[in-house]
Design a protein around this motif. Structure first.
Motif: not given
Length: 406
Positions: A385-395, A292-305
Motif C-alpha cells: 500500500v505504501v509503495a503504491a502510494a508513491f505511484g499515486v503521487l507520481g500519477f 508508468s505510474h498507473l503500472l506501479i499502482i496496479g503491479s503492487l496491487a498484484l503483489c499484495a494479492w
C-alpha cells in the motif's frame, strides 16, 4: 559572466555515436553499480570475518551509499570542468584501487574507509551517462539513455544475487576481487572507445558547486522529473527491502537460494528502458509517464494479492508478474526523466545529472524507511500500500503538470 555563458563546449559533439560507446556505457554502469548494493547481502559474512559489532556492520552499506551521495555532489560536477574521458578513467582507477583495498582490508577501520571511497568513485556511473547522451542527436537521446539505463537497472537487480553466488563460491573478499577485475577490463574498453569531450569554462570548481541551488530554481523540468524519479525509486526500494522478508513465509516458502533466483525476475523489467527512451523521442513521454505510474499502482496491487493466495505456484506466478510490471513502470519513469534532464543545458549536464540522481537517491532512502515502518505496522500488505502510494503521487503529478514531457 554567468556559468551558462562561460561554460560552452569546446567542440560540438557528433550527431550520432558508434554503437560500441552506448553498449560499453551500459555494461560499465551495470558493473560499477553492483558495488553499491552488494554490501547489503555481504554484510553478515564481512562482519563475522572481521569480528565487527552490529553497529560497525551497519556502517558498511551506510558508508558505501554515503560515499556515493558525496561523489554525486562533489565529483560529478567536474564533468562540466574537466575533460570527460580522462575524468571517468581516473575515477574508475580509484574505484579499482578501492575495491582491491576492500578485498584486502585486515581491519574494520580500513574496510570502512575503503568502502566509503569505493562508493564515492562509483559516481563514475553518472559521468558516463551524460557523456554518452552528449554524443547523440537530441532526437535519439532518449533511446541511447534508455539503453545505458538498461545496463544500470540490470546491475542493480543482479548485484545482490551475484554477490551472494560469488561469496558462496569463494568468499566476500572474492566478490571485490572479481569487481576490481571487471572494472579493470572496462577501463581498457572505455579508454579505447570513449570520445574526448572537453568543456571550455572559465569558472572555478567552487562556482560550479555554488550553482546547484540556482540550477534547481531555474529548471522546472529538473525539479518535476527528479520529484517523480524520487517517488518511483521510493516504490522500488520499499518493495525490494521488504520482499526478502516475505518470501520465506507461506505461500511462497523460498529458501535463500530461491530468494536470490527470484531477484533475477526483476531483470526482465529492464527490457523496457530502450523502448521507453525510443517512444519518448517520438513525443510520447506524457502518456508513457502516466502509464508508468498507473503500472506501479496496479503491479503492487498484484503483489499484495499474491500474499493471500493459497496455492504456492499461483502465488509465485502472480508475485513474479507484479514484480516485472513494477520494474517496467519504475524504469520507464527513470528513463524518461533522464532523457528530459539531458535535453537541458549542455554546459551544465554534469551538475544536472548529479542533482537528478542525488534527489531520487533521497527518494530511495525514504522508501526503505517507509517499508520498515509499514512492515512493523501491517506486514506485507501495508508495504504494498505504501509503495503504491508513491505511484499515486507520481500519477497526481502527471495530471497537475506537463513539465518535462515534451
Amino acid at each position: 559572466m554567468t556559468i551558462s555563458e562561460a561554460s560552452k563546449l569546446s567542440a560540438t559533439p557528433p550527431a550520432t555515436t558508434a554503437r560500441p560507446v552506448i553498449w560499453i556505457g551500459a555494461i560499465s554502469t551495470g558493473v560499477i553499480v553492483t558495488n553499491l548494493f552488494a554490501p547489503q547481502i555481504l554484510v553478515g559474512l564481512i562482519s563475522r570475518s572481521l569480528d565487527m559489532t552490529a553497529w560497525q556492520a551497519g556502517l558498511i552499506s551506510t558508508l558505501t551509499l554515503l560515499g556515493y551521495a558525496l561523489g554525486l555532489l562533489l565529483l560529478v560536477p567536474l564533468v562540466d570542468l574537466v575533460e570527460n574521458k580522462r575524468l571517468i578513467l581516473r575515477t574508475l582507477a580509484c574505484a579499482i584501487l578501492a575495491a582491491v583495498a576492500t578485498a584486502l582490508a585486515p581491519t574494520t577501520l580500513l574496510l570502512l574507509v575503503a568502502t566509503f571511497i569505493l562508493g564515492a568513485c562509483c559516481a563514475a556511473i553518472q559521468m558516463v551517462v551524460p557523456l554518452v547522451a552528449s554524443m547523440v542527436a537530441p532526437e535519439r537521446r532518449g533511446q541511447a539513455i534508455g539503453e545505458v539505463m538498461s545496463g544500470l537497472m540490470i546491475g542493480i537487480l543482479l548485484s545482490r544475487p551475484a554477490a551472494s553466488l560469488i561469496a558462496d563460491a569463494w568468499s566476500w573478499r572474492g566478490y571485490y576481487v572479481v569487481s576490481a577485475i571487471l572494472m579493470t577490463l572496462l577501463a581498457g574498453a572505455l579508454a579505447r572507445y570513449l570520445p574526448t569531450l572537453r568543456p571550455a569554462t572559465t569558472v572555478s570548481y567552487g562556482a560550479l558547486l555554488r550553482s546547484f541551488p540556482r540550477l534547481l530554481r531555474e529548471e522546472p523540468v529538473l525539479r518535476v522529473r527528479a520529484w517523480t524519479a524520487a517517488l518511483v525509486m521510493a516504490s522500488f526500494t520499499a518493495f525490494w527491502a521488504a520482499v526478502a522478508l516475505r518470501l520465506p513465509d507461506a505461500p511462497f516458502a523460498l529458501d535463500a537460494r530461491g530468494i536470490a533466483l527470484f531477484a533475477l525476475i526483476g531483470v526482465a523489467g529492464a527490457a523496457a528502458t530502450p523502448l521507453a527512451g525510443r517512444w519518448g523521442d517520438r513525443g510520447l513521454a506524457r502518456p508513457m509517464l502516466i502509464g508508468s505510474h498507473l503500472l506501479i499502482i496496479g503491479s503492487l496491487a498484484l503483489c499484495a494479492w499474491a500474499g493471500v493466495i493459497e496455492s504456492r505456484i499461483a502465488a509465485l506466478l502472480v508475485l513474479s508478474a507484479g514484480t516485472i510490471l513494477l520494474d517496467v513502470g519504475i524504469t520507464t519513469d527513470q528513463t524518461l526523466g533522464r532523457r528530459a534532464v539531458n535535453l537541458l543545458r549542455p554546459e551544465a549536464r554534469g551538475r544536472i545529472n548529479g542533482l537528478f540522481v542525488a534527489l531520487f537517491f533521497v527518494g530511495g532512502a525514504v522508501g526503505a524507511a517507509s517499508a520498515s515502518i509499514a512492515w512493523n505496522f501491517g506486514g506485507w500488505t501495508m508495504v504494498c500500500v505504501v509503495a503504491a502510494a508513491f505511484g499515486v503521487l507520481g500519477f497526481v503529478t502527471d495530471i497537475a503538470t506537463t513539465t518535462g514531457t515534451s
